[in-house]
Design an enzyme around this catalytic site. Structure first.
Site, PDB file in Angstrom:
ATOM      1  N   SER A  96      -4.458  23.733  20.228  1.00  0.00           N
ATOM      2  CA  SER A  96      -3.238  24.148  19.545  1.00  0.00           C
ATOM      3  C   SER A  96      -2.018  23.337  19.999  1.00  0.00           C
ATOM      4  O   SER A  96      -1.968  22.128  19.838  1.00  0.00           O
ATOM      5  CB  SER A  96      -3.039  25.653  19.751  1.00  0.00           C
ATOM      6  OG  SER A  96      -2.055  26.168  18.919  1.00  0.00           O
ATOM      7  N   ASP A 232       2.267  22.506  14.941  1.00  0.00           N
ATOM      8  CA  ASP A 232       1.644  22.251  16.236  1.00  0.00           C
ATOM      9  C   ASP A 232       0.354  21.465  16.028  1.00  0.00           C
ATOM     10  O   ASP A 232       0.039  21.042  14.908  1.00  0.00           O
ATOM     11  CB  ASP A 232       1.409  23.553  17.007  1.00  0.00           C
ATOM     12  CG  ASP A 232       0.381  24.451  16.344  1.00  0.00           C
ATOM     13  OD1 ASP A 232       0.109  24.274  15.141  1.00  0.00           O
ATOM     14  OD2 ASP A 232      -0.163  25.351  17.025  1.00  0.00           O
ATOM     15  N   ASP A 234      -2.831  21.976  15.777  1.00  0.00           N
ATOM     16  CA  ASP A 234      -3.856  22.358  14.803  1.00  0.00           C
ATOM     17  C   ASP A 234      -3.258  22.999  13.554  1.00  0.00           C
ATOM     18  O   ASP A 234      -3.982  23.500  12.692  1.00  0.00           O
ATOM     19  CB  ASP A 234      -4.891  23.285  15.433  1.00  0.00           C
ATOM     20  CG  ASP A 234      -4.318  24.633  15.852  1.00  0.00           C
ATOM     21  OD1 ASP A 234      -3.090  24.731  16.060  1.00  0.00           O
ATOM     22  OD2 ASP A 234      -5.100  25.593  15.992  1.00  0.00           O
TER      23      ASP A 234
END
Length: 358
Positions: A96, A232, A234
């Site tokens: 992430s 971000d 992902d």
């Protein structure tokens, strides 16, 4: 208390906390839920992605499961494709918003929702007991690098008009959205200025993305864009910016979307879900227009569970995890950005005009 699973999957420094052995065990554990499961898998851009993906896939194949490798793709896209391909599980190799040296494993069930506590505990017990399913039959890998177009088509269908005449800045954090986000906004007719859109993985989230709003603000002002968005690594979260230097955090996105949905009678129960960090000013502003905010623990998993329990269609976190249940069961930064621009286009108002609370 989970030893391996945190609030958003398993995470750690690759080759230190998150090893080949651990990754293989996680993949293999999926074959103990069901014989010969079908698993879709994708990654963000991190340098460790292939090593860890291969480890997870090896565990699945050894247990007789079959894999569809999606390549580099956002977490929400993998969630969507899990249902689309009628897979038993969807696996994401991503950490992430964390720095490049980190990586992680997220898992979706066949309904495209993150695994529940029972399933997570089952996997942890298999890891702790060194249980490994060695099947008499071996699984196979199929590569499908084109199915993401189905996800793009779906997202495009969620907006009510094109974005022609709008200037939009995108910061893709050198992550999984590096090519898909610009394409979607360009397909809708926007003039797009894209930054941090490489896929080397060595600089994912480094001084860019949703945690570094000052870069986004600078570029949005520089181009005098109508709006800017930063994702971000992902792309399951998003932060916005205006051309007068204001940050559009998750709370403000929820507020604007909630108002619009209520006005069009699409906000079920006139209720939204936030967290204990949600802005009190936003809660009071929602109350004034007849919308109730209920709070969940911090973490998009807890927000999603509360939404499911109460039947809510909108919820999220100040950090930019926005869940729009009418469209997807999990947070989707690109979807949330599209819906916000859709509101701007349909109302003809700016974020400043729509954000009428302090």
């Amino acid at each position: 208390m989970s030893e391996y699973f945190g609030t958003d999957g398993i995470r750690g420094i690759a080759n230190k906390d998150l090893t080949l052995e651990l990754s293989a065990k996680v993949g293999n554990a999926l074959t103990m839920f069901k014989n010969e499961p079908l698993v879709v898998i994708g990654t963000d851009t991190r340098a460790s992605k292939d090593m860890l993906k291969c480890a997870v896939m090896s565990g699945i194949l050894a247990g007789g499961g079959n894999v569809i490798d999606l390549g580099i793709l956002t977490t929400p896209a993998i969630s969507y494709i899990t249902s689309l391909r009628k897979a038993d599980f969807g696996v994401v190799i991503s950490a992430s918003h964390n720095p490049p040296e980190y990586n992680g494993i997220k898992i979706f069930d066949r309904s495209s929702e993150k695994l529940g506590e029972r399933e997570r505990d089952f996997i942890e017990k298999r890891i702790e007991n060194n249980d490994f399913n060695y099947s008499e039959t071996f699984g196979t890998i199929r590569y499908d690098k084109e199915v993401y177009t189905e996800y793009i088509k779906y997202l495009l269908e969620t907006v009510e008009s094109d974005f022609k005449g709008l200037k939009i800045v995108l910061d893709c954090s050198n992550g999984a959205s590096f090519d898909i986000a610009p394409k979607i906004f360009q397909d809708l007719g926007a003039e797009v200025y894209c930054y941090n859109c490489n896929s080397s993985g060595h600089d994912i989230n480094v001084g860019c993305g949703s945690l570094y709003e000052q870069f986004l603000i600078q570029k949005t002002i520089e181009h005098q864009a109508d709006i800017g968005f930063a994702f971000d690594g992902d792309a399951d979260r998003v932060i916005g910016a205006t051309n007068d230097g204001k940050v559009i955090d998750g709370d403000l996105i929820i507020y604007i979307l909630a108002k619009y949905l209520r006005q069009s009678n699409r906000l079920l129960g006139n209720m939204v879900v936030g967290t204990h960090h949600t802005n009190m000013g936003m809660e009071l502003a929602l109350q004034k227009i007849g919308i109730k905010l209920t709070r969940a623990d911090v973490g998009d998993h807890f927000v999603a569970c509360q939404m499911q329990k109460l039947g809510c269609v909108l919820g999220g976190e100040q950090s930019g995890h926005i869940i729009l249940k009418n469209y997807a069961p999990t947070g989707d930064g690109i979807l949330a950005a599209l819906q916000l621009v859709n509101v701007l286009k349909k109302t003809g108002k700016s974020v400043k005009q729509l954000a009428d609370y302090d």
